[in-house]
Every structure is written in structure tokens, then in C-alpha cells.
Design an enzyme around this catalytic site. Structure first.
Site, short mmCIF file in Angstrom:
data_model
loop_
_atom_site.label_atom_id
_atom_site.label_comp_id
_atom_site.label_asym_id
_atom_site.label_seq_id
_atom_site.Cartn_x
_atom_site.Cartn_y
_atom_site.Cartn_z
CB CYS A 2 -32.63 20.76 -11.81
SG CYS A 2 -33.45 19.24 -12.24
NE ARG A 27 -26.96 23.29 -11.64
CZ ARG A 27 -26.54 23.24 -10.38
NH1 ARG A 27 -25.57 24.01 -9.98
NH2 ARG A 27 -27.10 22.41 -9.52
CD1 TRP A 75 -29.41 16.32 -16.98
CD2 TRP A 75 -30.02 14.91 -15.36
NE1 TRP A 75 -28.70 15.16 -17.15
CE2 TRP A 75 -29.05 14.27 -16.17
CE3 TRP A 75 -30.54 14.20 -14.29
CZ2 TRP A 75 -28.59 12.98 -15.93
CZ3 TRP A 75 -30.09 12.91 -14.04
CH2 TRP A 75 -29.12 12.31 -14.87
CG ASN A 101 -32.39 22.74 -8.71
OD1 ASN A 101 -33.06 22.80 -9.70
ND2 ASN A 101 -31.30 23.45 -8.51
N GLY A 102 -33.78 18.79 -7.17
CA GLY A 102 -33.70 17.74 -6.15
C GLY A 102 -34.77 16.69 -6.38
CD GLU A 481 -9.89 12.62 -15.02
OE1 GLU A 481 -10.66 11.75 -14.60
OE2 GLU A 481 -10.26 13.75 -15.33
CE LYS A 485 -12.38 14.87 -18.21
NZ LYS A 485 -12.33 14.55 -16.84
CD GLU A 488 -16.01 13.24 -18.75
OE1 GLU A 488 -17.05 13.28 -18.09
OE2 GLU A 488 -14.90 13.56 -18.28
CG HIS A 504 -3.35 -11.40 -16.29
ND1 HIS A 504 -2.85 -12.64 -16.01
CD2 HIS A 504 -2.41 -10.52 -15.90
CE1 HIS A 504 -1.66 -12.52 -15.45
NE2 HIS A 504 -1.36 -11.23 -15.37
CE LYS A 603 -18.35 21.14 -13.72
NZ LYS A 603 -17.15 20.41 -14.17
#
Ligand code: F6R
Length: 608
Positions: A2, A27, A75, A101-102, A481, A485, A488, A504, A603
Site C-alpha cells: 500500500c 510498490r 495491496w 498502510n500496514g 538471483e 529474476k 518473477e 542427486h 515492491k
């Protein structure tokens, strides 16, 4: 996640709020809304979906008149992303409007209490309790109602409040959620993030937890939780508006990938003086460092992988064992931490809920905490014993790029600084590694320039349903990483494996034409990775290798080679990730994905 924004001044509020919300889009959100106060009338407009829907619904803000207002991108956490659950929420008597927010942790008990008292709930959100509490505690003094309401809330919040009794006034409150005030001339703002207000002002006040502000066009008053005035300092925002705009690039992600030479330089260069690493912000004694028996690096997602990528350098140079722990696991793992442990937390945003919890966990067990953070004044930065800022500038694309590489750069500086302070490195080796470190921005630029064929590779392979990423040691860390990338932003399943682990189990999945991205930049174990390439090739895999330029053996083994310039092995993850970011970008582009705002992602992950 948010985002909130508030404005009061002489001009119409709605266009300013809509502009601020557009800046907060990165975000991640699924609905948006604004409330505008005109005299004593509050008008609320909100909608699920994109901000463009809200722009349409308000006719660019024209049908929402008034010079004071609040806005929100939501969000969804409590309740689906519907029009009704979108913020702002309004009190039953229409007098208060709130954006939040939160998470309000005790909302269920508050909701029950309010329903018993006759309040009517429209939405499924936790936020709606706030607006009804404001009405319940209202005795004609909005400041008192805000104070009393805040005292009843448990959890995290950044709140914006309008009260129809107080024209031209907005309230802003903070508890464990980012919130800044923007100070203009005859107009003032609040926002969860500088990007929302930097177009209008660069003067900001950072609120502390528990503080709240009463904002009018000509005055900003800040109070502590008991309502006493607090004197605040006005800080200058160093980020400029260009940094938060695309500047001719098709996507923020691409722009941020290409900003990396400069970003890595900003992280490293000011900290190398007269041939030495100088960490003014981590100026600890050798005695303290000698007492450190273990380092725990904890973070989430890419920030966690930045920890993995630097573990080798820290252990190798400093001779201190390093454990890397996902923050979401660490916080519940009953970790073995004491005052002889240094906890390093890494966070681009400085607001990631699990990382904050891990920081607190480490602290509560007696460890000191070093934070590596991009956003100045963020929660992680405030809570840690020491902060090394990454100075990457604003990162708008949801998928981190320059955020990650600057974190890795700062961790390398930390490794070298600590090794020197502990006397565990020779002068020659130290000088040579300083040279390598200072060359990293140049190497990143070369890695960007060297690979014009990546878009063509993406054209060839983008329609595969899955990819494998393999590597060993530092290459493995970078591969983790790289695979993240790819997943996502392109939505292709990308499995990362330590190359030696393939046989294995995972090798069972290798079929004819299966693309395998093999990272081969660690020269100490290149032979071993080469054998793994041969193994998967023998089963039909097609190899896209990432290797040092001119590596003949890899050229002969791989179907395609992505090159990077030669660098010190332990620093290689910082450079080899760069072409992999481009690879993910072009795969995502070929697949028509929303690159800057991948689905389901936010974000800054401010909830657990
Ligand atoms: C991936 C990505 C995330 C973040 C993670 C931690 O591209 O951006 O995995 O790295 O959510 O975020 P920060 O660094 O803000 O704590």
C-alpha cells in the site's frame, strides 16, 4: 504494497493526489482511491484495478473538488481487492475519512466492540475500525480523537486522516510503517514514500514511530503519543524527480539495470580513501571485531541472495564463519545468537516486515546489528546499531537490480574493511583487492556493453516452460538471483541448482532441448562446472553459459555464451548477475509481461 499520500494547499488536491498515487504504483497495488475535503464536505472516489480507472472515474480529478485530500493505493490483505474494500474509508456520520498502510492486529476485537456500539461496517478491511473509532472518540476536537484512536490500535500503520470539522487540515500518523511529511510553500504533504512528493518539494520531515502530525497549508505541527509538541528537523531529499522517471527507457527495470555502473560507483567510491576502505558509519574497534565469532546475514528474496553472494568473500578474507538465513525463517528458528554474533540485515526498502522481525530477534539475543539499506530513514535503518547505505537512488521496478548489486558492493567493502581491521590480509592482497573493487563499476558497464545478443537469445528460448540455472560456489549464489529474476518477471519456472547436486535428483528433468543457464565465472572450480555442463549436454540440454570473455573451453562446450570481463573470482557475482538481469528482462518482454509490476508482487513487503 500500500501507498498513501496527502495534500493541503491552495491548488486543487485531486490532481496532486492522483499524480502522487501514480508515483507509488511501483510498490504494487490492486485498488486505489482518494478523499477530498471541500469546506465541510468529504467526497470519496475509489475503485479496484489501476489508477487509470480512478483517473477516469474522477475525470482527472475534476469531479472531486477541494484543496485538501488524502489518497491510497491498496495491496489487498484483509478482504478482496474490490471497490468497497479500497481506501479511503469513511465514518458512518461522514465526518472522518482514513487511508492506512500496514495491519491493525487487534481489528477483530475492535470491530466486535464497535458493532456492539451500533457502528455499521461496509468493508472487510482491518482499516475500517480506525474510522469508526475516530467517530466514537470525537467530541469536537479531531486531534484528541486521533490521539485516543491511535492509543487503541495494535500493529503497524501509516495513517492519513481528514475531518470535515477541520477544513484545510490533514492528520498523518506513524507506527512501524514509513511516513514522511513534505514541506512546501503555502502547501504541505505527507506520503509513504518520497517518490510521491519529490515532484513538489525536496524538504521533508521524517516521523518517528508514535508521532503524528497536524498539517495545514501554512503549518506542520508534530506531536508525540501524549500530544506534546515535538520539534523536528527538516531534511533535504537527495533523490530527484528524474531518478523516479523512466528517462527514455521503455521500463524502469531496464533503466535501473543500465544505472548500475553509476549506482555501484556511488556505493563504493566515496568509501575508498587513500587506498583504504573507510566505513565512517561502521567505525568499530578491532577489539569488538575480534570478539565476533560468527556473522549471520539475514534478509528476504534478492537481498538474501546478496548475502549469499558475499558470504564467500567475508569468510575467505575475515576468517569468520558466515551463516545466511532467510529472515522469515530466522525469526522463528530460536537462533543461536549472542553478543559474539554480528547480525547483518540487508534491505533495499528498509521496510520488509520479516527483515525487521529478524533484526529484533537478533537484538533481543544480545547481538549488535549492522544494516545495509537503500532508503534513508527507513525502519531498518533506524533500528540497527549501524547503517551502511547503498546509495542506489530510487528503485522503482518491483524486481530489484541496482538495489541488489549495490548491496553486494557494500558487503564486499565490509569484508575488506573487517579483514584489514583484524589484520587478516596482507598489504599486497589488500591493495590488489581495493583495485578490483574500484574497477567494479567499469566491469559492470563492460558486461552491459558486451552482450548485444541477449534479445536474440530471448527470442529463441522465451517460450520454454522451464529453465535451469546452475553454478558452484560464487556462481551458485549469482545463479540463485538469476533464477529469481527470471521467475518473477517472465513467469517462467526457473530452477536453480548447485551444479554438483544435479545428479542427486534434478538431472532426471533434463530432456532434449531443455535450456540450462550455466554460470562458469569461478575459475577455482571451473573444471567441475564444465563436467556438469557435459553431463546435461549428454542428455540433450542446450547450454547458455555465462563466462569470462575469451574462455575457450566454455565457448567450445556451450551453445551460447554470455560474456563478462575478467574479475577477481570472489567479486564475480556482482558482475555476472548483470547480463542475467538483461536475460530475464528480454524473456519477460518477449512474453508480454508487465515487467515493472509483475503480478502478485509488491515492491516493499511490509506484512508478514
Ligand atoms: C526480487 C525482490 C525481492 C526483494 C525482497 C526484499 O527482485 O526485489 O525479492 O529483494 O522482497 O526486499 P527488501 O530488500 O526491500 O527488504
Amino acid at each position: 504494497m500500500c501507498g498513501i499520500v496527502g495534500f493541503t494547499g491552495a491548488q486543487q488536491a485531486a490532481p496532486v493526489l492522483l499524480n502522487g498515487l501514480q508515483k507509488l504504483e511501483y510498490r504494487g497495488y490492486d485498488s486505489a482511491g482518494i478523499a477530498v475535503l471541500d469546506g465541510s464536505t468529504i467526497t470519496v472516489r475509489k475503485t479496484s484495478g489501476k489508477i487509470s480507472n480512478l483517473v477516469e472515474k474522477t475525470d482527472g480529478g475534476k469531479n472531486c473538488r477541494g484543496t485538501t485530500g488524502i489518497g491510497h493505493t491498496r495491496w489487498a490483505t484483509h478482504g478482496a481487492p474490490t471497490d468497497i474494500n479500497a481506501h479511503p474509508h469513511i465514518s458512518n456520520n461522514g465526518k472522518y475519512a482514513v487511508v492506512h498502510n500496514g495491519i491493525i492486529e487487534n481489528y477483530l476485537e475492535l470491530r466486535e466492540e464497535l458493532i456492539k456500539k451500533g457502528f455499521y461496517f461496509e468493508s472487510e478491511t482491518d482499516t475500517e475500525v480506525i474510522v469508526h473509532l475516530l467517530e466514537m472518540y470525537d467530541d469536537g476536537d479531531a486531534k484528541k480523537a486521533v490521539l485516543k484512536t491511535a492509543s487503541k490500535l495494535r500493529g503497524s500503520y501509516a495513517l492519513g486522516v481528514l475531518c470535515s470539522d477541520e477544513p484545510r487540515t490533514i492528520y498523518a500518523l506513524r507506527e512501524s510503517s514509513p511516513l514522511i511529511l513534505g514541506i512546501g510553500a503555502g502547501e504541505n504533504y505527507f506520503a509513504s514514500d518520497v517518490t510521491a512528493i519529490v515532484t513538489y518539494t525536496k524538504n521533508a520531515i521524517y516521523l518517528e514511530d508514535g508521532e503524528f502530525a497536524r498539517i495545514t497549508p501554512d503549518q506542520v505541527e508534530v506531536f508525540d503519543p501524549s500530544g506534546h509538541t515535538v520539534q523536528k528537523k527538516i531534511s533535504r531529499i537527495s533523490w530527484d524527480i528524474q531518478a523516479a522517471e523512466k528517462g527514455g527507457f521503455e521500463h524502469f527495470m531496464l533503466k535501473e539495470i543500465f544505472e548500475q555502473p553509476r549506482a555501484v560507483k556511488s556505493a563504493i567510491e566515496p568509501r575508498i580513501r587513500d587506498g583504504n576502505v573507510v566505513l565512517d558509519e561502521f567505525d568499530v574497534s578491532a577489539r569488538y571485531l575480534q570478539g565476533i565469532k560468527k556473522i549471520i546475514i539475514t534478509a528476504c528474496g534478492s537481498a538474501y541472495y546478496a548475502g549469499c553472494a558475499s558470504k564467500y568473500a567475508i569468510e575467505h578474507l575475515c576468517g569468520i564463519p558466515v551463516e545466511t538465513e532467510l529472515a522469515s525463517e530466522f525469526r522463528y528458528s530460536d537462533p543461536l545468537v549472542d553478543k559474539h554474533t554480528l547480525v547483518i540485515v540487508i534491505s533495499q526498502s528498509g521496510e520488509t516486515a520479516d527483515t525487521i522481525a529478524a533484526l529484533k530477534e537478533g537484538r533481543s539475543r544480545g547481538a549488535k546489528v549492522l544494516a545495509i539499506v537503500n532508503v534513508v530513514g527507513s525502519t531498518v535503518a533506524k533500528m540497527a546499531d549501524w547503517v551502511l547505505y547503498t546509495w542506489a537512488g530510487p528503485e522503482i521496478a518491483v524486481a530489484t537490480t541496482k538495489g541488489y548489486t549495490t548491496q553486494v558492493a557494500v558487503l564486499f567493502l565490509f569484508a575488506l574493511y573487517t579483514a584489514k581491521k583484524l589484520g587478516r590480509i596482507t598489504d599486497e592482497r589488500y591493495a590488489s583487492l581495493i583495485r578490483s573493487l574500484t574497477s567494479l563499476p567499469r566491469r559492470v558497464q563492460q558486461a552491459l556493453d558486451m552482450n548485444p545478443s541477449i534479445p536474440a537469445l530471448a527470442k529463441e528460448y522465451h517460450s520454454f516452460k522451464s529453465l535451469f540455472f546452475i553454478g558452484r560456489n560464487t556462481d551458485y549464489a549469482a545463479a540463485l538471483e538469476g533464477a529469481l529474476k527470471m521467475k518473477e518477471i517472465s513467469y517462467i519456472h526457473a530452477e536453480c541448482y548447485a551444479a554438483g547436486e544435479l545428479k542427486h535428483g534434478t538431472i532426471a528433468l533434463i530432456e532434449e532441448h531443455q535450456p540450462v543457464v550455466a554460470l562458469c565465472c569461478n575459475k577455482d572450480i571451473a573444471d567441475k562446472t564444465a563436467s556438469n555442463i557435459v553431463e546435461v549436454k549428454a542428455r540433450g540440454a542446450e547450454i547458455i553459459a555465462v563466462a569470462f570473455r575469451g574462455d575457450q573451453r566454455i565457448l567450445s562446450l556451450a551453445d551460447h555464451v554470455i560474456s563478462i570481463p575478467k574479475i577477481e573470482t570472489m567479486f564475480s557475482p556482482l558482475v555476472e548477475i548483470v547480463p542475467m538481469q538483461l536475460l530475464a528482462y528480454y524473456f519477460a518482454k518477449e512474453n508480454g509481461c508487465d515487467i515493472d509490476k509483475p503480478k502478485n508482487l509488491a515492491k516493499s513487503v511490509t506484512v508478514e
